[in-house]
Design a protein around this motif. Structure first.
Motif, PDB file in Angstrom:
ATOM      1  N   GLN A 177       0.840  -1.192   0.000  1.00  0.00           N
ATOM      2  CA  GLN A 177       0.000   0.000   0.000  1.00  0.00           C
ATOM      3  C   GLN A 177       0.882   1.253   0.000  1.00  0.00           C
ATOM      4  N   ARG A 178       1.970   1.201   0.758  1.00  0.00           N
ATOM      5  CA  ARG A 178       2.897   2.339   0.766  1.00  0.00           C
ATOM      6  C   ARG A 178       3.548   2.528  -0.594  1.00  0.00           C
ATOM      7  N   THR A 230      -6.531   2.181   3.656  1.00  0.00           N
ATOM      8  CA  THR A 230      -6.149   1.385   4.830  1.00  0.00           C
ATOM      9  C   THR A 230      -6.892   0.062   4.901  1.00  0.00           C
ATOM     10  N   ILE A 262      -0.034   4.726   7.424  1.00  0.00           N
ATOM     11  CA  ILE A 262      -0.642   5.340   6.242  1.00  0.00           C
ATOM     12  C   ILE A 262      -1.263   6.693   6.621  1.00  0.00           C
TER      13      ILE A 262
END
Ligand code: ATP
Length: 307
Positions: free
Chosen positions: A140-141, A161, A172
Motif C-alpha cells: 500500500q505504501r 487502509t 498510512i
C-alpha cells in the motif's frame, strides 16, 4: 475563498436501472483532507472512478482545478495522483524497479523523484526485497509512492487502509497527513470507518445510497453537536414531570431506564439536582456530555452504523 479543486454538479451514475451515484454535489477545496465516508456499496468507488476518468457519468459534471474534466482530461489528470484498486506491481521486482517502470510511463525521468517517493513512504530501507515478499502495508505504501512520483497537487485514495493492521493504518494515516502538510497536497480519501476518518480528515462528505447527505468540516461538526446534562435517577417518569413542572424544562430525552438527557439549562446541574432530591428523587449520577459523532452519523443515515 479557498479554491475548489474538485467540484461535481448533480453527478449521477446509473448501472441499468440501479443508481450508484445520485445527484452528487461535492466540493473539495485546496488544502483539505476530505474524508469521503460511506458504507460498503454507498457509491464511493463509483464517484472516484468518475473523478479519475475511468468511467463516464450518466449525467452531471465534474470540474477539477476549475476546468471541466472532459474538456481537458489529460492535462487535469496529470495533476492528480491516485490509488484506486490494489494493483499492477511486478511481484518479482523491487520497489525501486517498479517505480522506475512507472516513472517512465508517466514521463518522470529524474532518479531523485524515485528516491524521494521511497523515502516519503519509508521504503528506502528495502533496496533488494522483491514486491512478492512485501506485506500488504508495504504494498500500500508503494502504491502511494507511485501515486506521488509526478508531484500531484491532488491525491485521490480509495480505502487506502483497507485490510491493514492497526500499525499499518497508523503509518498510512501519518503519511497522508504529512503529504498534506509538507507538500500542500489536497487529499480525497474514502473510508467506511468513521473513527478512521475522524483521525485523519479535516472535512467530511457522507455518502449513503449514492446521495451526499452532508459535507462539513469537523470543526463545525463538533460545534454543532449539542451538549447535554445526563441524570441517572430512581424514577424517570416522575423526574421528568418534576423537570417540566418546577423548572419548565421541555428539551429533554429519556434514554435507557432512569437516564434523562437535558439539552437546556447546561451549568444548572446543581439547581436541577436539588429540586429532584427535594422531591424524593434519588440522583445517582450527573454528567455533562455531548453527542458522540457516531450517534450523529447513525441518526443521519437512519439507523445503520458506519464503521
Ligand atoms: P465499497 O466500499 O464496497 O467499494 P462503495 O461505496 O465504493 O462501496 P460502489 O462500489 O461505488 O460503492 O458501489 C455503489 C453501488 O453501485 C453498489 O450498489 C454496487 O453494487 C453498484 N455498482 C458498482 N459498480 C457496478 C457495476 N460495474 N455494475 C453494476 N453495478 C455496480
Amino acid at each position: 475563498m479557498m479554491t475548489a479543486i474538485i467540484q461535481t454538479t448533480r453527478l449521477t451514475k446509473k448501472y441499468g436501472g440501479q443508481i450508484a451515484v445520485n445527484d452528487l454535489n461535492m466540493t473539495v477545496k485546496q488544502g483539505q483532507i476530505y474524508g469521503f465516508l460511506g458504507q460498503n456499496g454507498a457509491g464511493k468507488t463509483t464517484t472516484i472512478r468518475m473523478l479519475l476518468g475511468l468511467i463516464k457519468p450518466t449525467s452531471g459534471t465534474i470540474e477539477m482545478f476549475g476546468e471541466h474534466l472532459y474538456d481537458k482530461q489529460r492535462e487535469i489528470l496529470r495533476r492528480v495522483g491516485s490509488i484506486v484498486e490494489f494493483s499492477g506491481f511486478y511481484e518479482n521486482l523491487t520497489a525501486r524497479e517498479n517505480l522506475m517502470i512507472n516513472a517512465s510511463l508517466v514521463g518522470v525521468h529524474t532518479k531523485n523523484a524515485i528516491d524521494e517517493a521511497l523515502e516519503i513512504v519509508g521504503l528506502q530501507g528495502e533496496p533488494s526485497k522483491k514486491v512478492e515478499k512485501f506485506s500488504l502495508g508495504m504494498k500500500q505504501r508503494l502504491g502511494i509512492a507511485r501515486a506521488i512520483l509526478h508531484h500531484p497537487e491532488l491525491l485521490i485514495l480509495d480505502e487506502p487502509t483497507n485490510g491493514l493492521d492497526p500499525i499499518g493504518i497508523k503509518e498510512i494515516r501519518n503519511m497522508i497527513k504529512s503529504l498534506a502538510e509538507e507538500r500542500k497536497i489536497t487529499i480525497l480519501v474514502s473510508s467506511h470507518i468513521l473513527s478512521e476518518v475522524e483521525l485523519l480528515a479535516d472535512h467530511i462528505g457522507i455518502i449513503h445510497l449514492g446521495k451526499l447527505l452532508e459535507e462539513v468540516s469537523f470543526t463545525e461538526l463538533r460545534q454543532r453537536n449539542r451538549k447535554f446534562l445526563e441524570f441517572q435517577v430512581s424514577n424517570d417518569n416522575r423526574a421528568v414531570m418534576l423537570l417540566e413542572q418546577h423548572l419548565a424544562i421541555t428539551d429533554y430525552e429519556v434514554r435507557d431506564e432512569g437516564i434523562i438527557r437535558v439539552y437546556s439549562h447546561i451549568g444548572q446541574q446543581g439547581k436541577i439536582n436539588k429540586m429532584l432530591v427535594d422531591h424524593q428523587i434519588e440522583v445517582t449520577r450527573i454528567a455533562l456530555s455531548e453527542d458522540k459523532l457516531e450517534d450523529y452519523f447513525v441518526r443521519m443515515i437512519g439507523g445503520d452504523k458506519i464503521g
